[in-house]
Scaffold this motif. Structure first.
Motif, mmCIF file in Angstrom:
data_model
loop_
_atom_site.group_PDB
_atom_site.id
_atom_site.type_symbol
_atom_site.label_atom_id
_atom_site.label_comp_id
_atom_site.label_asym_id
_atom_site.label_seq_id
_atom_site.Cartn_x
_atom_site.Cartn_y
_atom_site.Cartn_z
ATOM 1 N N MET A 1 0.838 -1.204 0.000
ATOM 2 C CA MET A 1 0.000 0.000 0.000
ATOM 3 C C MET A 1 0.873 1.255 0.000
ATOM 4 S SD MET A 1 -2.759 1.221 2.827
ATOM 5 C CE MET A 1 -1.724 2.495 3.491
ATOM 6 N N GLN A 2 0.506 2.203 -0.829
ATOM 7 C CA GLN A 2 1.210 3.492 -0.892
ATOM 8 C C GLN A 2 0.915 4.298 0.371
ATOM 9 O OE1 GLN A 2 2.695 5.112 -3.856
ATOM 10 N NE2 GLN A 2 3.199 6.810 -2.514
ATOM 11 N N ARG A 3 1.980 4.757 1.045
ATOM 12 C CA ARG A 3 1.740 5.568 2.241
ATOM 13 C C ARG A 3 1.348 6.973 1.814
ATOM 14 N NH1 ARG A 3 4.073 3.437 7.498
ATOM 15 N NH2 ARG A 3 2.127 4.494 7.969
ATOM 16 N N SER A 4 0.540 7.629 2.650
ATOM 17 C CA SER A 4 0.168 9.003 2.345
ATOM 18 C C SER A 4 1.411 9.884 2.403
ATOM 19 C CB SER A 4 -0.838 9.517 3.366
ATOM 20 O OG SER A 4 -1.893 8.608 3.487
ATOM 21 N N ALA A 5 1.416 10.926 1.556
ATOM 22 C CA ALA A 5 2.546 11.849 1.575
ATOM 23 C C ALA A 5 2.553 12.651 2.875
ATOM 24 C CB ALA A 5 2.472 12.776 0.374
ATOM 25 N N ILE A 6 1.357 13.052 3.294
ATOM 26 C CA ILE A 6 1.231 13.809 4.544
ATOM 27 C C ILE A 6 0.113 13.173 5.352
ATOM 28 C CG2 ILE A 6 0.793 16.078 5.585
ATOM 29 C CD1 ILE A 6 1.371 17.325 2.850
ATOM 30 N N GLU A 7 0.340 13.030 6.633
ATOM 31 C CA GLU A 7 -0.703 12.458 7.464
ATOM 32 C C GLU A 7 -0.677 13.096 8.843
ATOM 33 O OE1 GLU A 7 -0.674 8.218 7.373
ATOM 34 O OE2 GLU A 7 -2.298 8.072 8.835
ATOM 35 N N ALA A 8 -1.839 13.509 9.321
ATOM 36 C CA ALA A 8 -1.960 14.047 10.677
ATOM 37 C C ALA A 8 -2.937 13.170 11.441
ATOM 38 C CB ALA A 8 -2.474 15.485 10.636
ATOM 39 N N GLU A 9 -2.556 12.828 12.670
ATOM 40 C CA GLU A 9 -3.410 11.958 13.493
ATOM 41 C C GLU A 9 -3.670 12.617 14.839
ATOM 42 O OE1 GLU A 9 -1.891 7.531 12.216
ATOM 43 O OE2 GLU A 9 -1.926 8.073 14.352
ATOM 44 N N GLY A 10 -4.838 13.166 14.992
ATOM 45 C CA GLY A 10 -5.232 13.754 16.276
ATOM 46 C C GLY A 10 -4.273 14.813 16.774
ATOM 47 N N VAL A 11 -3.887 15.744 15.895
ATOM 48 C CA VAL A 11 -2.866 16.729 16.263
ATOM 49 C C VAL A 11 -3.479 17.942 16.945
ATOM 50 C CG1 VAL A 11 -1.149 18.331 15.376
ATOM 51 C CG2 VAL A 11 -1.303 16.015 14.443
ATOM 52 N N THR A 12 -2.902 18.285 18.083
ATOM 53 C CA THR A 12 -3.349 19.455 18.841
ATOM 54 C C THR A 12 -2.145 20.338 19.131
ATOM 55 O OG1 THR A 12 -5.136 18.215 19.887
ATOM 56 C CG2 THR A 12 -4.399 20.198 21.021
ATOM 57 N N LYS A 13 -2.335 21.655 19.034
ATOM 58 C CA LYS A 13 -1.285 22.581 19.455
ATOM 59 C C LYS A 13 -1.881 23.646 20.364
ATOM 60 C CE LYS A 13 2.660 24.546 19.832
ATOM 61 N NZ LYS A 13 3.845 23.892 20.394
ATOM 62 N N ARG A 14 -1.344 23.722 21.555
ATOM 63 C CA ARG A 14 -1.791 24.755 22.501
ATOM 64 C C ARG A 14 -0.705 25.798 22.678
ATOM 65 N NH1 ARG A 14 -2.585 20.232 25.362
ATOM 66 N NH2 ARG A 14 -4.637 19.327 24.987
ATOM 67 N N PHE A 15 -1.123 27.061 22.756
ATOM 68 C CA PHE A 15 -0.221 28.132 23.179
ATOM 69 C C PHE A 15 -0.783 28.632 24.497
ATOM 70 C CE2 PHE A 15 0.158 28.439 18.482
ATOM 71 C CZ PHE A 15 1.516 28.193 18.376
ATOM 72 N N GLY A 16 -0.244 28.184 25.593
ATOM 73 C CA GLY A 16 -0.842 28.518 26.887
ATOM 74 C C GLY A 16 -2.258 27.980 26.921
ATOM 75 N N LYS A 17 -3.212 28.876 27.121
ATOM 76 C CA LYS A 17 -4.603 28.427 27.204
ATOM 77 C C LYS A 17 -5.233 28.273 25.831
ATOM 78 C CE LYS A 17 -6.249 29.830 31.732
ATOM 79 N NZ LYS A 17 -6.405 31.109 32.401
ATOM 80 N N LEU A 18 -4.664 29.002 24.854
ATOM 81 C CA LEU A 18 -5.270 29.004 23.526
ATOM 82 C C LEU A 18 -5.020 27.678 22.805
ATOM 83 C CD1 LEU A 18 -6.388 31.144 21.231
ATOM 84 C CD2 LEU A 18 -4.090 30.777 20.362
ATOM 85 N N VAL A 19 -6.086 27.079 22.288
ATOM 86 C CA VAL A 19 -5.926 25.870 21.483
ATOM 87 C C VAL A 19 -5.933 26.302 20.020
ATOM 88 C CG1 VAL A 19 -6.788 23.569 21.014
ATOM 89 C CG2 VAL A 19 -7.169 24.609 23.238
#
Ligand SMILES: Nc1ncnc2c1ncn2[C@@H]1O[C@H](COP(=O)(O)OP(=O)(O)OP(=O)(O)O)[C@@H](O)[C@H]1O
Ligand SMILES: [Mg+2]
Lengths: 269, 248
Positions: A1-19
């Motif tokens: 199977m060809q892997r995806s070029a880009i893949e994100a899995e449940g990605v979260t980024k917080r800056f202090g309180k800000l999501v």
């Protein structure tokens, strides 16, 4: 199977309180042209920064061709190219010197450098100004040079964060023609953001719409209009993201997005 | 190799294009040299002590390197502010290489300035013990330049903006300078100063340079060189660590 070029899995980024990015997941296939749309402050640039090793995700996993971006940073950096949303030229150097530095950083063979640099400077109409200092360039000229620089080496994945902001129509057409050609001839994966919906509609094979850090829809233009029962991408977009202006999140951000703010101001006259 | 040379070249181009920087950074050590050398020199002479100007020159040379190198670190903050740092950080090149290339440029700049100060000192009457000792002297100056540019880069990578950098600097640069043997001999210094100075790497660099140029030193040259090299290693490790932590 060809892997995806880009893949994100449940990605979260917080800056202090800000999501800034809130549990997003998506996949982009190899050779695909993928657009990321969303209002100011939606989390587009933050996602790109995480994909390009500039920021670490607070949680979740990111992969480029199956390689974990956070754990294999060096590998990741070898596989992509990027045009940043914010300015990234050395003002004290000339246009040519900026290109040359980039070519060296990306291991473009020395004998190929002069020709490639000149060709790309011609493409964006800057070859006559190649020995001028960046500090003497207009905003649009700087942007053109950044585009040319981003195309200097041919990575597997190319990230373009609002590449056409502040560009004239001619340059925009040249850019998209070139990018489409690259994607076809080299199977390069393109991941771009823009606020011009017509651009996304025309260029992108698939589109993700992000709002308040969450992906609210992904699909082709047809799928998006069908899903929202609208006729155009713009209608679909407005239906998904609402009509209100995102001031509370985007303008409060202490000059980080200063260039876009300045450009938007100058576009408004 | 091309990456290193291009990064070095970038620093040199920026330096050589900014004339005010060149003049400003040499003017200040010269002022120290003239004011202290001639002013205090007379005092020392009357006390029948050493030739103070001669004693002072190695100290001022190393001070030139100290200020120039640490200030050079500010380029990281400016690169961050003007966005060029992003271009460097995402490049498929190790952070160590980016730092080495850039720091070697910064160190070259420091070395050029220190050499200019040394040359002017010679014009003003400074004489080393022989002509040949200028070569090892340059080596010692180069090692200190590399160590301190790395240190400057590490400090600049640890702060968010220029104000923060300047605040740290005043707590780092001036104590390093004044609590060293650059301006006064350790033999006759009060105990507390002697202890503090002997904890300061700059002291060993100045001492080593005095040994080479004048043939007189407080510590042994082996100790001087060992401390200098250890400083280089620690500063480089510190710089790589801090540089790696930068997020944009
Ligand atoms: N370094 C940072 N520190 C704190 N907050 C940040 C930082 N970078 C981004 N943010 C915040 O994260 C949110 C998402 O920002 P991001 O730049 O990803 O938006 P965007 O979708 O690219 O918007 P735009 O269309 O304006 O470029 C914003 O609210 C912004 O203020
Ligand atoms: Mg953005």
């Amino acid at each position: 199977m060809q892997r995806s070029a880009i893949e994100a899995e449940g990605v979260t980024k917080r800056f202090g309180k800000l999501v800034a990015v809130d549990d997003i997941s998506f996949k982009v296939d190899g050779g695909e042209i993928f657009a990321f749309l969303g209002p100011n402050g939606a989390g587009k640039s933050t996602t790109i920064k995480m994909l390009t090793t500039m920021l670490r995700p607070s949680s979740g996993k990111l992969y480029l061709a199956g390689h974990d971006v956070t754990r294999e940073q060096a590998w990741a950096r070898k596989s992509f190219g990027i045009v940043f949303q914010d300015p990234s030229l050395d003002e004290e150097l000339t246009a040519y010197e900026n290109m040359e530095l980039h070519a060296a950083l990306y291991h473009v063979p020395k004998i190929e450098q002069p020709e490639r640099i000149i060709d790309l400077l011609k493409l964006v109409g800057l070859s006559e100004r190649k020995d001028s200092f960046i500090k003497t360039f207009s905003g649009g000229m700087r942007r053109r040079l950044e585009i040319a620089r981003g195309l200097l080496h041919h990575p597997k994945v190319l990230f373009l964060d609002e590449p056409t902001l502040g560009l004239d129509t001619q340059t925009r057409n040249v850019l998209w023609d070139y990018v489409r050609k690259l994607s076809k001839s080299e199977g390069m994966t393109i991941f771009f953001t823009t606020h011009y919906l017509d651009e996304a509609e025309e260029i992108a094979e698939r589109i993700a719409i992000i709002d308040h850090g969450k992906i609210v829809a992904v699909g082709t233009v047809k799928e998006l209009t069908k899903k929202t029962k609208t006729k155009t991408l713009e209608q679909a977009y407005l239906k998904l993201t609402g009509e209100s202006i995102r001031d509370e999140t985007s303008d409060a951000n202490d000059g980080l997005n200063m260039r876009s703010a300045m450009r938007i101001r100058s576009l408004r006259g | 190799m091309q990456v290193l040379s291009v990064l070095w070249l970038r620093q040199m181009r920026r330096y050589l294009r900014s004339r005010s920087r060149i003049i400003g950074s040499i003017g200040q050590p010269l002022l120290f040299l003239l004011a202290l050398g001639y002013g205090l020199g007379a005092v020392f002479e009357r006390a029948g002590e050493i030739d103070y100007l001669e004693f002072l020159v190695p100290g001022i040379i190393m001070q030139t390197i100290l200020f120039s190198s640490i200030f050079w670190g500010a380029i990281i903050i400016f690169d961050r502010r003007f966005g060029f740092l992003s271009e460097l950080l995402v490049a498929p090149v190790s952070r160590l290489k980016i730092l080495s290339g850039s720091c070697s440029g910064g160190a070259t700049i420091s070395l050029i300035q220190a050499t200019t100060v040394l040359a002017i000192s010679v014009i003003l009457g400074f004489r080393a013990q022989s002509i040949w000792v200028y070569i090892p002297a340059l080596v010692i100056m180069a090692i200190l330049s590399l160590a301190l540019t790395s240190f400057g880069a590490a400090l600049a990578s640890s702060v968010e903006d220029f104000q923060g950098f300047q605040a740290i600097n005043s707590f780092v640069m001036f104590p390093l300078f004044f609590l060293s043997n650059a301006l006064y001999p350790l033999d006759s210094a009060p105990d507390i100063l002697r202890i503090l100075a002997s904890l300061n790497p700059l002291t060993y660099a100045v001492d080593g340079l005095r040994y080479v140029l004048l043939g007189a030193s407080h510590f042994s040259i082996a100790l001087d060189v060992a401390v200098l090299l250890a400083t280089l290693v620690v500063a480089t490790m510190f710089a790589v660590r801090q540089f790696n932590r930068i997020q944009i």
